[in-house]
Design a protein around this motif. Sequence first.
Motif, PDB file in Angstrom:
ATOM      1  N   ARG A 235      32.019   0.234 -22.415  1.00  0.00           N
ATOM      2  CA  ARG A 235      31.813   1.007 -21.187  1.00  0.00           C
ATOM      3  C   ARG A 235      31.368   2.432 -21.477  1.00  0.00           C
ATOM      4  N   THR A 236      31.914   3.038 -22.536  1.00  0.00           N
ATOM      5  CA  THR A 236      31.642   4.458 -22.792  1.00  0.00           C
ATOM      6  C   THR A 236      30.158   4.754 -23.010  1.00  0.00           C
ATOM      7  N   PRO A 237      29.453   4.065 -23.908  1.00  0.00           N
ATOM      8  CA  PRO A 237      28.015   4.395 -24.084  1.00  0.00           C
ATOM      9  C   PRO A 237      27.191   4.095 -22.842  1.00  0.00           C
ATOM     10  N   LEU A 238      27.550   3.051 -22.099  1.00  0.00           N
ATOM     11  CA  LEU A 238      26.796   2.768 -20.878  1.00  0.00           C
ATOM     12  C   LEU A 238      27.010   3.852 -19.835  1.00  0.00           C
ATOM     13  N   ALA A 239      28.244   4.348 -19.757  1.00  0.00           N
ATOM     14  CA  ALA A 239      28.502   5.435 -18.804  1.00  0.00           C
ATOM     15  C   ALA A 239      27.755   6.704 -19.202  1.00  0.00           C
ATOM     16  N   ILE A 240      27.692   6.975 -20.517  1.00  0.00           N
ATOM     17  CA  ILE A 240      26.957   8.148 -20.984  1.00  0.00           C
ATOM     18  C   ILE A 240      25.465   8.002 -20.666  1.00  0.00           C
ATOM     19  N   ASN A 241      24.904   6.816 -20.903  1.00  0.00           N
ATOM     20  CA  ASN A 241      23.486   6.596 -20.594  1.00  0.00           C
ATOM     21  C   ASN A 241      23.218   6.780 -19.101  1.00  0.00           C
ATOM     22  N   ARG A 242      24.111   6.262 -18.268  1.00  0.00           N
ATOM     23  CA  ARG A 242      23.914   6.405 -16.830  1.00  0.00           C
ATOM     24  C   ARG A 242      23.941   7.875 -16.414  1.00  0.00           C
ATOM     25  N   THR A 243      24.871   8.633 -17.002  1.00  0.00           N
ATOM     26  CA  THR A 243      24.958  10.054 -16.660  1.00  0.00           C
ATOM     27  C   THR A 243      23.694  10.803 -17.073  1.00  0.00           C
ATOM     28  N   LEU A 244      23.205  10.531 -18.284  1.00  0.00           N
ATOM     29  CA  LEU A 244      22.002  11.204 -18.754  1.00  0.00           C
ATOM     30  C   LEU A 244      20.789  10.852 -17.901  1.00  0.00           C
TER      31      LEU A 244
ATOM     32  N   GLU B 260      20.824   9.864 -14.745  1.00  0.00           N
ATOM     33  CA  GLU B 260      20.956  10.482 -13.427  1.00  0.00           C
ATOM     34  C   GLU B 260      20.638  11.971 -13.479  1.00  0.00           C
ATOM     35  N   VAL B 261      21.016  12.644 -14.590  1.00  0.00           N
ATOM     36  CA  VAL B 261      20.692  14.067 -14.725  1.00  0.00           C
ATOM     37  C   VAL B 261      19.180  14.277 -14.796  1.00  0.00           C
ATOM     38  N   HIS B 262      18.489  13.449 -15.577  1.00  0.00           N
ATOM     39  CA  HIS B 262      17.036  13.593 -15.676  1.00  0.00           C
ATOM     40  C   HIS B 262      16.346  13.247 -14.362  1.00  0.00           C
ATOM     41  N   LEU B 263      16.861  12.252 -13.640  1.00  0.00           N
ATOM     42  CA  LEU B 263      16.245  11.882 -12.372  1.00  0.00           C
ATOM     43  C   LEU B 263      16.474  12.948 -11.304  1.00  0.00           C
ATOM     44  N   SER B 264      17.506  13.754 -11.473  1.00  0.00           N
ATOM     45  CA  SER B 264      17.764  14.812 -10.489  1.00  0.00           C
ATOM     46  C   SER B 264      16.853  16.018 -10.669  1.00  0.00           C
TER      47      SER B 264
ATOM     48  N   LEU C  20      10.165   5.589 -15.045  1.00  0.00           N
ATOM     49  CA  LEU C  20      10.820   5.063 -16.240  1.00  0.00           C
ATOM     50  C   LEU C  20      12.333   5.253 -16.152  1.00  0.00           C
ATOM     51  N   GLY C  21      12.764   6.393 -15.661  1.00  0.00           N
ATOM     52  CA  GLY C  21      14.201   6.636 -15.525  1.00  0.00           C
ATOM     53  C   GLY C  21      14.852   5.660 -14.552  1.00  0.00           C
ATOM     54  N   LYS C  22      14.157   5.373 -13.434  1.00  0.00           N
ATOM     55  CA  LYS C  22      14.721   4.418 -12.475  1.00  0.00           C
ATOM     56  C   LYS C  22      14.825   3.026 -13.085  1.00  0.00           C
ATOM     57  N   THR C  23      13.811   2.654 -13.866  1.00  0.00           N
ATOM     58  CA  THR C  23      13.850   1.338 -14.514  1.00  0.00           C
ATOM     59  C   THR C  23      14.992   1.258 -15.525  1.00  0.00           C
ATOM     60  N   LEU C  24      15.132   2.327 -16.321  1.00  0.00           N
ATOM     61  CA  LEU C  24      16.221   2.338 -17.305  1.00  0.00           C
ATOM     62  C   LEU C  24      17.583   2.382 -16.615  1.00  0.00           C
TER      63      LEU C  24
END
Length: 414
Positions: free
Chosen positions: A208-217, A219-223, A234-238
């Motif tokens: 869970r930890t690396p997936l949560a970190i990837n999601r946070t990163l 979401e930050v770039h998409l913002s 690309l961010g939305k696809t990832l």
Amino acid sequence: MATTPAPPKAPPKPTWDPRKPQQLPLPWLRPTIRIRLTLLYGGMFLIAGILLLSIIYLLAAQAIRGGSNQSFQISGSGISITSDTCPVLNAANNDDQRNAALKACNDALRQHALDDLLSRSLLTLLGLAVIAFAFGYAMAGRVLTPLGRITRTARAVAGSDLSRRIDLDGPDDELKELADTLDDMLERLQRAFTAQQRFVGNASHELRTPLAINRTLLEVHLSDPGAPAELQQLGKTLLATNERSEQLVEGLLLLARSDNQIIERKPVDLAEVASQALDQTHAEAEAKGVEFRGKRDPAVLQGNGVLLERIALNLVQNAVRYNVPEGGWVEVNTVLQHGQAVLVVSNTGPVVPAYEIDNLFEPFRRLRTERTGSDKGVGLGLSIARSVARAHGGHISAQPREGGGLVMRVALPI
């Protein structure tokens, strides 16, 4: 010059190997079940035979004593024989008649004694048979008591209480050997299940930890409003791929946890669980134009509310996602039937061949879709539902619906 003392001698080599278990000098003296049963039933037959022989002897003595208990009197200067038991002797006038009468009298008395002995022997045999069956039943129950203890322990272990042990005491016979073997097997099973639970707990954190970190990163770039459109796409696809991976990890962990029996149970209304699943799927159903139907009667059972809600949610989501493009519906009913809480989810949808029903409950199996690349789920919904149903002591079944779609039925003991 001082002499060097001689080194100490090595201890003598043992004549036995301590790594090998010592054998009994007379293994045939081991109190096995065969020897104990042989001695028990052989002794019972011997005692019954002695008792029966003694009773028959007493009955025979009594019959002979009764048969010979007759009074003969000789009176007069001549020989006149009178008898109370054989009155025919009184009417005899000469020796031939008296001899014939004596013979007939002896035959009658002998037959009377044999008949009396036979009737009393049969009654005695009947009484001894009743006593023998009762005593044999009691002794068989005493001999089979360890098996009952083994059965109760196995039943407790079947309820996921792996800490239970038989700990059978008594003679070192086959039953104790069986109990000790089962205790060793339960010990290994408990260690295996403990290791599995520890692995699931560690995997929960590590995955869970690396997936949560990837999601946070992501979401930050998409913002970032200044990011290029290509980077945004690309961010939305990832992010969608990351979300799918999170769902897959959650499903696998839930599937691993739900394989065991539910120990802590609380009253759960299956109708309330189904209503919550409908509420969570309402927006998706409206987007696809799927109508909800059905009647949800109260159906209270003892179980885990979170896992039961997962069953209802998985079934309703599948019914909504695998439906017809237009005019589809999903019918959800709950009812109590024959001491079971029943959840039935029916839906319109594509025609499902009967031979593909069993494959739907296998992990990562979908109906005429690929194992990956589908937006309808991760392929664990029905596997999780079946695992949770089994953990509650119930079962789930599926049938093709006429005209297309499925009828999913979950039956759980209350």
